[in-house]
Design an enzyme around this catalytic site. Structure first.
Site, short mmCIF file in Angstrom:
data_model
loop_
_atom_site.label_atom_id
_atom_site.label_comp_id
_atom_site.label_asym_id
_atom_site.label_seq_id
_atom_site.Cartn_x
_atom_site.Cartn_y
_atom_site.Cartn_z
N SER A 1 1.04 -1.47 -0.13
CA SER A 1 -0.16 -0.04 0.17
C SER A 1 0.64 1.02 -0.18
CB SER A 1 -0.87 0.32 1.46
OG SER A 1 -1.82 1.20 1.47
N TYR B 1 -2.20 -0.21 10.71
CA TYR B 1 -2.13 -0.64 9.46
C TYR B 1 -1.43 -0.14 7.95
CZ TYR B 1 -4.26 -1.02 3.96
OH TYR B 1 -4.55 -0.89 2.90
P1 NAI Z 1 -11.35 -5.24 -0.22
O1 NAI Z 1 -11.96 -5.09 1.36
O2 NAI Z 1 -12.14 -5.07 -1.55
O3 NAI Z 1 -11.06 -7.11 -0.19
C1 NAI Z 1 -9.84 -7.50 0.20
C2 NAI Z 1 -10.89 -9.11 0.43
O4 NAI Z 1 -9.74 -9.73 1.21
C3 NAI Z 1 -12.05 -9.41 0.96
O5 NAI Z 1 -12.31 -9.90 -0.34
C4 NAI Z 1 -11.70 -9.82 2.34
O6 NAI Z 1 -12.82 -11.46 2.54
C5 NAI Z 1 -10.58 -10.88 2.02
N1 NAI Z 1 -9.81 -11.16 3.71
C6 NAI Z 1 -9.76 -10.62 4.35
N2 NAI Z 1 -9.31 -10.89 5.43
C7 NAI Z 1 -9.18 -12.23 4.99
C8 NAI Z 1 -8.53 -13.21 5.25
N3 NAI Z 1 -7.90 -12.82 6.44
N4 NAI Z 1 -8.35 -14.50 4.89
C9 NAI Z 1 -8.64 -14.12 3.47
N5 NAI Z 1 -9.63 -12.91 3.00
C10 NAI Z 1 -9.60 -12.13 4.19
O7 NAI Z 1 -10.05 -4.39 -0.40
P2 NAI Z 1 -9.12 -4.22 -1.89
O8 NAI Z 1 -9.11 -2.77 -1.81
O9 NAI Z 1 -9.43 -5.42 -2.64
O10 NAI Z 1 -7.23 -4.57 -1.21
C11 NAI Z 1 -7.20 -5.65 -1.64
C12 NAI Z 1 -5.55 -5.36 -1.25
O11 NAI Z 1 -4.48 -4.35 -1.12
C13 NAI Z 1 -5.05 -5.36 0.58
O12 NAI Z 1 -4.04 -5.91 0.90
C14 NAI Z 1 -5.67 -4.14 0.60
O13 NAI Z 1 -4.97 -3.71 2.04
C15 NAI Z 1 -4.57 -3.13 -0.95
N6 NAI Z 1 -4.80 -1.67 -0.71
C16 NAI Z 1 -6.08 -1.75 -0.73
C17 NAI Z 1 -6.05 -0.60 -1.77
C18 NAI Z 1 -7.87 1.12 -1.89
O14 NAI Z 1 -7.30 1.98 -2.53
N7 NAI Z 1 -8.34 0.07 -1.76
C19 NAI Z 1 -5.23 0.55 -1.00
C20 NAI Z 1 -3.32 -0.04 -1.12
C21 NAI Z 1 -3.83 -1.38 -0.66
#
Ligand code: NAI
Length: 252
Positions: free
Chosen positions: A134, A146
């Protein structure tokens, strides 16, 4: 985009956002995709993928997945892993609890390390691992737990790249800025607005734009790229504080 036919990838966090877009892009490119997530919510499958329920913070669940993916002959069978599962914790310094730190680190840092441990023995020469970091892991971030967990993931990425390089396995990190996903939809509107002001491209990103970079890093086109970090953030972290200074001087 290089071909991903006859390749097998595991993608975590594949039920939503960046993980779902990555799983779909890989499936579109002809790969077999093991789409792992803690919570499948009954939504349509994001492409032609095999769903697996997995809590990335639980070592035993990774062991079970590795056993399921281990072919009868014991030959390496995996071409890559994308650690996209993540959770946010938004408490600031004086409010963050030990639980905030434990939860953020368990999913965002320890989880990817456990996945690498469990699946690297199954990986073929030339395999590629991509951790989703991130922008918060490259600068000060208001959500301290985070941000710190994403800084930790950078260290895990570097160490894994060093350890696995001799086996021909590459490990890299992609650091998104503000991407339109359910995670950011839950953030205060002020967070989105402030990101737009601080981003030279003055827009937010899409999950598909992050997925495209991840898919490139997985492909043989990136065969000599390891232990590095790529920002997919519209320039958010690249200006290093120069943007407001330039604006103040030019009035732009
Ligand atoms: P999101 O919330 O849409 O998807 C995250 C997914 O991870 C969900 O499907 C959730 O069920 C799953 N998850 C959560 N805990 C889990 C666990 N213990 N075991 C298995 N699955 C689990 O989030 P998004 O935005 O798609 O984020 C994806 C990655 O990108 C994350 O690592 C986030 O920190 C990172 N990120 C996202 C940004 C954004 O602007 N959306 C910016 C920077 C980083």
């Amino acid at each position: 985009m290089g071909s991903h036919e006859d390749r097998t990838y595991v993608v975590t966090g594949a039920a939503s956002g960046i993980g779902a877009a990555t799983a779909a892009a890989l499936a579109d490119a002809g790969a077999r995709v093991i789409a792992a997530d803690l919570a499948w919510d009954g939504a349509p499958s994001p492409g032609d993928v095999e769903r697996v329920r997995l809590d990335v913070s639980q070592p035993g669940e990774w062991v079970v997945l590795a056993e399921q993916l281990r072919p009868a002959g014991g030959e390496p069978s995996i071409d890559g892993l994308v650690n996209a599962a993540g959770i946010t914790r938004r408490a600031r310094l004086h409010d963050a609890t030990a639980d905030d730190f434990a939860a953020a680190f368990a999913v965002n840092a320890t989880g990817p390390a456990l996945g690498i441990q469990a699946l690297a023995p199954l990986m073929r020469d030339g395999a590629s691992i991509v951790n989703v970091g991130s922008a918060a892991g490259t600068m000060a971030h208001y959500g301290i737990a985070y941000g710190a967990s994403k800084w930790a993931l950078r260290g895990i990425t570097k160490t894994a790249a060093m350890e696995l390089g001799p086996r021909g396995i590459r490990v890299n990190l992609v650091s998104p800025g503000f991407i339109e996903t359910p995670m950011t939809a839950s953030a205060p509107v002020a967070f989105r607005d402030a990101n737009l002001v601080a981003t030279p491209l003055a827009r937010t990103g899409t999950p598909a734009q992050v997925a495209a970079v991840i898919v490139h890093l997985l492909s043989p086109d990136a065969a000599f790229v390891t232990a590095t970090e790529i920002a997919v953030d519209g320039g958010l972290t690249g200006h290093g504080g120069g943007l407001p200074i330039a604006r103040a001087l030019t009035g732009d």
